[in-house]
Design an enzyme around this catalytic site. Structure first.
Site, PDB file in Angstrom:
ATOM      1  N   ASN A  43     -10.234  -2.915   2.537  1.00  0.00           N
ATOM      2  CA  ASN A  43      -9.920  -2.918   1.109  1.00  0.00           C
ATOM      3  C   ASN A  43     -11.208  -2.674   0.323  1.00  0.00           C
ATOM      4  OD1 ASN A  43      -7.116  -3.452   1.047  1.00  0.00           O
ATOM      5  ND2 ASN A  43      -7.456  -5.623   1.353  1.00  0.00           N
ATOM      6  N   TYR A 101       0.591  -3.908  12.055  1.00  0.00           N
ATOM      7  CA  TYR A 101       0.452  -2.526  11.566  1.00  0.00           C
ATOM      8  C   TYR A 101       1.160  -1.538  12.483  1.00  0.00           C
ATOM      9  CZ  TYR A 101      -2.472  -3.641   7.622  1.00  0.00           C
ATOM     10  OH  TYR A 101      -2.911  -4.119   6.417  1.00  0.00           O
ATOM     11  N   HIS A 153       0.833  -1.221   0.000  1.00  0.00           N
ATOM     12  CA  HIS A 153       0.000   0.000   0.000  1.00  0.00           C
ATOM     13  C   HIS A 153       0.861   1.262   0.000  1.00  0.00           C
ATOM     14  CE1 HIS A 153      -3.816  -2.170   0.684  1.00  0.00           C
ATOM     15  NE2 HIS A 153      -3.081  -2.989   1.414  1.00  0.00           N
TER      16      HIS A 153
END
Ligand code: NDP
Length: 520
Positions: free
Chosen positions: A128, A338, A55
């Site tokens: 997404n 993350y 990303h």
């Protein structure tokens, strides 16, 4: 005329000459003591933070979420507390595989990451534009991404690697079908739906838990490019999605999404025919209909791309009271990875950066670390428990206990799992034009892939729907393997792998061999 601001160093000292470096004589050499030049060059050298591993290429904007429907019977989350309530948000869209300079109009999944600045802290919905994912066990995530990135030797993307991995991982078929469908190449970020993909949970004021999936339905309509149209776009504009989003917001044409949830009572998970925590599956709308909760509108462009979007850090671990996790293994892994990636990419104090700062008070006992720019809590007490009036826990945010059972083991995630019905359902709901696009897109993407891998993948298409395999085989000029595909479809995955191995095809299975074949 107002006097212009004086240029200074980063430390505030005035700069007398920003055009000429300090030299011994007009021809040089430079003098080491030109600290202003050194500061300018050294800062420039450090302008880039590492790009995201996935990303990397993204666009984003700020906006507002407005509640339109009462869902307080499912959740006590403050953001949903009353109809009409508004909460600020930041949405970052992205492609997945391309690097930061990649073109926007590429066939790829689109990231759809939203940060809601709620009164109980930031809630991040890091989804997404697809409701499912390629793998269901996080152990496979890094391998999967390697197949999407550059080949270690050629430094080019490898369709052989992609289809080798996918054809050996039938759980990817659902997502592959979406990626290769018309929806795999959106005209721009305004024209995509967003999905949490994962199952999350709602917890209401009575401490009851519900399993939840979030859907963000674009109110601009789904709009897509064909491969040929996209090739033309990329030739003219590599930033087509960024431009479309930025320009639309700039002219006051604010994009909106209808935010909906699917709600499953906690106990249904035990008996529902599908594992509701499997990231490769959807919950059919017929079983769990969409319930509208609000409208999300993007209405403010970033003022500074780096500060607002590049430094924005989204993490599924950001939950708030009333919204929580589920046992989904992929979600569980993302809870760790993350925040870990942000600590590496932009530093341990990334939560204090403007885009990430909550709009509610923050009280922690965290101290120090690189680039601590928020006063570091001054002289306040830095340990807990304390009798100095420091912040204390609040048990009202505790969740109801979650029942877990079973022996700790490495369970085969493919055991008894149906990887074919839902991709087949998706194929069957496509019209003939969408099916044609699907067949062509797959055939183009498989160009140069060894026949044994194409055959293995055709078996998966066949198991979803024989017409799916037949359509792709036609575009690949592989109709002569149709009978073989039907026979192979009766085999177990292990036997299929043996029958389509390099040895079975007397092929040397090396990247070089695949590349040579591709060049034929
Ligand atoms: P429904 O007929 O109720 O829903 C079909 C869904 O398919 C719609 O949400 C539609 O989105 C979406 N869709 C249509 N074309 C595509 C495409 N090319 N790529 C991705 N999605 C597409 O049936 P079910 O709920 O029983 O689902 C059937 C299949 O639809 C599933 O197996 C799944 O593949 C797909 N799907 C299901 C979703 C769900 O949450 N149930 C969500 C998205 C896809 P839209 O309404 O925006 O046109």
């Amino acid at each position: 005329m107002a006097e212009r601001k004086k240029l200074t160093t980063a430390h505030g000292a005035p700069i007398g000459d920003n055009q000429n470096s300090l030299t011994a004589g007009p021809r040089g050499p430079l003098l080491m003591q030109d600290y202003q030049l050194l500061e300018k060059m050294a800062t420039f050298n450090r302008e880039r933070v590492p790009e995201r591993v996935v990303h990397a290429k993204g666009s984003g904007a700020y906006g507002t979420f407005t509640v339109t429907n009462d869902v307080t019977r499912y959740t006590k989350a403050g953001i949903f507390s009353e109809v009409g309530k508004q909460t600020d948000c930041l949405l970052r869209f992205s492609t997945v595989a391309g690097e930061r300079g990649a073109a926007d109009a590429e066939r790829d999944v689109r990231g759809f990451a939203v940060k809601f600045y709620t009164e109980d802290g930031n809630w991040d919905m890091v989804g997404n534009n697809t409701p499912v994912f390629f793998v269901r066990d996080p152990y496979k995530f890094g391998d999967f991404i390697h197949t999407q990135k550059r080949d270690p030797k050629t430094n080019m993307r490898s369709s052989t690697a992609m289809w080798d991995f996918w054809s050996l991982s039938p759980e990817s078929l659902h997502q592959v079908t979406i990626l290769m469908s018309d929806r795999g190449l959106p005209q721009g970020y305004r024209f995509v739906n967003g999905y949490s993909s994962h199952t999350y949970s709602f917890i209401n004021a009575d401490n009851e838990r519900f399993w939840i999936k979030f859907h963000f339905k674009t109110m601009q309509g789904i709009k897509t490019w064909t491969n040929a149209q996209a090739a033309e776009i990329v030739g003219q504009d590599r930033e087509s999605s960024q431009r479309d989003l930025f320009d639309a917001i700039g002219r006051g044409d604010y994009p909106q999404w209808r935010v909906c949830v699917q709600v499953m009572p906690e106990e249904d998970a035990e008996t529902y025919s599908i594992n509701p925590f499997d990231l490769t599956k959807v919950w059919p709308h017929g079983d769990y209909p969409l319930i509208e909760v609000g409208i999300m509108e993007l209405n403010r462009n970033p003022e500074n791309y780096f500060a607002d979007i590049e430094q924005a850090a989204f993490e599924p671990s950001n939950i708030v009271p009333g919204i929580s996790f589920s046992p989904d293994k992929m979600l569980q892994a993302r809870i760790m990875s993350y925040a870990d990636a942000h600590r590496y990419r932009i530093g341990v104090n990334y939560a204090a950066l403007p885009a990430n700062q909550p709009q509610c008070p923050v009280h922690t006992y965290h101290r120090d670390g690189n680039l601590r720019s928020d006063g570091n809590s001054g002289g306040a007490v830095n340990y807990e428990p304390n009798s100095m009036g420091g912040p204390v826990e609040d048990s009202r945010s505790l969740e109801p206990p979650l029942k877990v059972s079973g022996d700790a083991d490495r369970y085969d995630h493919r055991d008894g799992n149906d990887d074919y019905t839902q991709p087949g359902n998706l194929f069957r709901l496509m019209n003939s034009d969408q099916k044609e696009q699907l067949f062509s897109n797959i055939a183009e993407a498989m160009d140069g892939v060894p026949e044994r891998i194409q055959t293995r993948q055709l078996v998966h298409f066949y198991k979803a729907d024989p017409d799916y395999a037949c359509g792709v085989a036609g575009k690949l000029n592989l109709t002569h393997v149709s009978e073989q595909v039907a026979t192979l479809a009766d085999l177990s995955l292990a036997d299929l792998i043996v029958k389509t191995s390099a040895e079975a095809y007397s092929e040397v299975a090396t990247p070089e061999a695949s590349l040579a074949k591709a060049a034929d």
